[in-house]
Design a protein around this motif. Structure first.
Motif, PDB file in Angstrom:
ATOM      1  N   GLU A  71       0.604  13.571  -4.063  1.00 38.41           N
ATOM      2  CA  GLU A  71       1.064  12.246  -3.614  1.00 38.41           C
ATOM      3  C   GLU A  71       2.105  11.705  -4.600  1.00 38.41           C
ATOM      4  O   GLU A  71       2.084  12.026  -5.794  1.00 38.41           O
ATOM      5  N   GLN A  72       2.928  10.788  -4.085  1.00 41.04           N
ATOM      6  CA  GLN A  72       4.016  10.264  -4.931  1.00 41.04           C
ATOM      7  C   GLN A  72       3.504   9.704  -6.270  1.00 41.04           C
ATOM      8  O   GLN A  72       2.512   8.979  -6.295  1.00 41.04           O
TER       9      GLN A  72
ATOM     10  N   MET B  60       0.826  -1.221   0.000  1.00 44.40           N
ATOM     11  CA  MET B  60       0.000   0.000   0.000  1.00 44.40           C
ATOM     12  C   MET B  60       0.856   1.265   0.000  1.00 44.40           C
ATOM     13  O   MET B  60       0.477   2.283  -0.545  1.00 44.40           O
ATOM     14  N   ASP B  61       2.059   1.185   0.606  1.00 48.37           N
ATOM     15  CA  ASP B  61       2.863   2.428   0.684  1.00 48.37           C
ATOM     16  C   ASP B  61       3.730   2.625  -0.561  1.00 48.37           C
ATOM     17  O   ASP B  61       4.582   3.502  -0.610  1.00 48.37           O
ATOM     18  N   ARG B  62       3.504   1.750  -1.605  1.00 48.82           N
ATOM     19  CA  ARG B  62       4.316   1.947  -2.823  1.00 48.82           C
ATOM     20  C   ARG B  62       3.411   2.135  -4.049  1.00 48.82           C
ATOM     21  O   ARG B  62       3.767   1.732  -5.156  1.00 48.82           O
ATOM     22  N   ARG B  63       2.246   2.682  -3.800  1.00 47.74           N
ATOM     23  CA  ARG B  63       1.290   2.803  -4.926  1.00 47.74           C
ATOM     24  C   ARG B  63       1.167   4.266  -5.369  1.00 47.74           C
ATOM     25  O   ARG B  63       1.267   5.179  -4.548  1.00 47.74           O
TER      26      ARG B  63
END
Ligand code: HGY
Ligand code: MN
Ligand code: MN
Length: 407
Positions: free
Chosen positions: A310-311, A231-234
């Motif tokens: 966001e990223q 989830m933290d790499r989406r």
């Protein structure tokens, strides 16, 4: 009552048969087979009422009753005959039918006008197929580019000219009218809101139409596997779009005074249940009665979209069109009020929250717009309905005004 309710009912019933979604309201896209069936019916009725029929370079239909005054400008009466997806049987169609009935009444009463009467049925007011909407009237008003038919395309990439040829229309014909060839434009439209019904009043005389704009927003992220991507790499484009969209209603409420913001259309790519979306397209429809309010709402909407950092998420915004709020002709509003009074028909003066071809014509000629009640205020849905008696009362007012403007 002068208008013939049987004829009106027949026209509404026939036009509502020309839909791609017979079990769920009216879906009549411009230049579709349903358009062709409706167009042929409208032209047939125009000829039956003694009008000379032609179609312009966008497929707008004109039925002309010549006047006695040589080279005089025409009084145009009509509306649009396309629809939203799964819409109702009265939006636009009621105004085209009202125009047909006005022509029938001129014929029935052997009226030869001084100024020509032109009944008009326009294409692509809704923008369901070709973005932006009000395409038919904008073409007539000269507000589309010179080669619009070869540049405007639908979401399948089909250009207007090709779509027109597919149903036998000629996109090379003239479209833009010399404003000096138009004396006035009159439109009857369903209210699409609850005011007239709640006030138990059959006619609305419209004073002004809201300004409106539509933004086309693109959110880009990164596609990925729904199961193996932590989830933290989406960079999930749909989560970004949903977060942004959820913030937009508050902008409209904060500005207030009838300002509205709607996200009505969105597309998710690649649209797979087990794929993290990498692109979302969505529309933002912004309207208000005051120009400064629309500008504020546009700016705040853009700020919300751009502030999403966001990223891996990129955002872009295009404005597909902007039409400022339009006040309609005071002279014609007076004429319409006088017609109501002389016919002993109660009326309200009101503004329009919906956009109409009338707002485009108001840039080139004097314009009058009357509303008739919508049951439960519903529109842009299969439940849209207006009683034929209300349609007939609206036609009586339109007929009286058209007689006065053409005499
Ligand atoms: O969107 C509108 O206001 C109109 O129905 N096209
Ligand atoms: Mn509509
Ligand atoms: Mn409409």
């Amino acid at each position: 009552m002068k208008a013939n309710t049987k004829r009106i009912e027949k026209h509404i019933r026939k036009l509502s048969e020309f839909t791609a979604t017979p079990n769920k309201g009216i879906t009549r896209l411009t230049y579709s087979q349903e358009d062709l069936l409706a167009r042929n019916y409208i032209k047939e009725q125009m000829e039956a009422y003694g009008l000379t029929v032609r179609e312009d370079g966008l497929g707008n239909i004109f039925g002309k009753l010549p006047g006695t005054k040589k080279d005089a400008p025409s009084v145009l009466v009509g509306s649009h005959f396309d629809s939203v997806p799964n819409g109702g049987a009265y939006d636009g169609a009621a105004g085209v039918v009202a125009g047909l009935e006005v022509a029938a009444l001129f014929q029935e009463n052997n009226l030869t006008p001084t100024y020509p009467l032109e009944i008009i049925a326009m294409v692509e007011e809704e923008g369901t197929r070709f973005e932006g909407g009000l395409m038919g009237s904008r073409g007539i008003a000269g507000a589309l580019g010179e080669f619009a038919q070869n540049q405007i395309k639908d979401r399948q990439g089909i250009i207007v000219a090709e779509a027109m040829k597919n149903i036998g229309l000629d996109p090379t014909k003239d479209t833009c009218r010399d404003p000096k060839s138009i004396k006035a434009f009159l439109e009857m439209h369903i209210e699409q809101g609850p005011i007239l019904e709640e006030a138990k009043t059959p006619i609305g005389v419209v004073e002004a139409i809201v300004g409106l704009t539509q933004l086309e927003v693109t959110i880009k992220g990164k596609a990925g596997h729904a199961g193996t991507t932590p989830m933290d790499r989406r960079s999930d484009a749909l989560v970004a779009a949903a977060t942004i969209i959820a913030k937009l209603p508050a902008i409209a409420m904060e500005i207030g005074e009838g300002t509205v913001i709607t996200v009505g259309r969105h597309e998710v790519f690649p649209n797979g249940a087990n794929v993290i979306p990498d692109k979302v397209l969505f529309s933002v429809d912004i309207r208000s009665g005051k120009e400064e309010h629309i500008q504020q709402a546009i700016q705040k909407t853009k700020d919300v979209i751009k502030s999403y950092q966001e990223q891996g998420i990129q955002t872009s915004i295009e404005q597909s069109f902007y039409i400022p709020p339009k006040e309609l002709s005071p002279e014609i509003r007076t004429l319409l009020r006088e017609s109501c009074n002389q016919l002993d028909i109660p009326y309200l003066t009101m503004n329009s929250g919906a956009g109409h071809d009338a707002m485009i014509f108001s840039g080139i000629t004097d314009v009058g717009l009357i509303f008739v009640p919508s049951k439960d205020g519903l529109s842009h849905c299969p439940e849209e309905w207006t009683d034929v008696m209300d349609l007939a009362v609206g036609v009586d007012v339109l007929y009286d005004a058209a007689k006065k403007l053409t005499e």
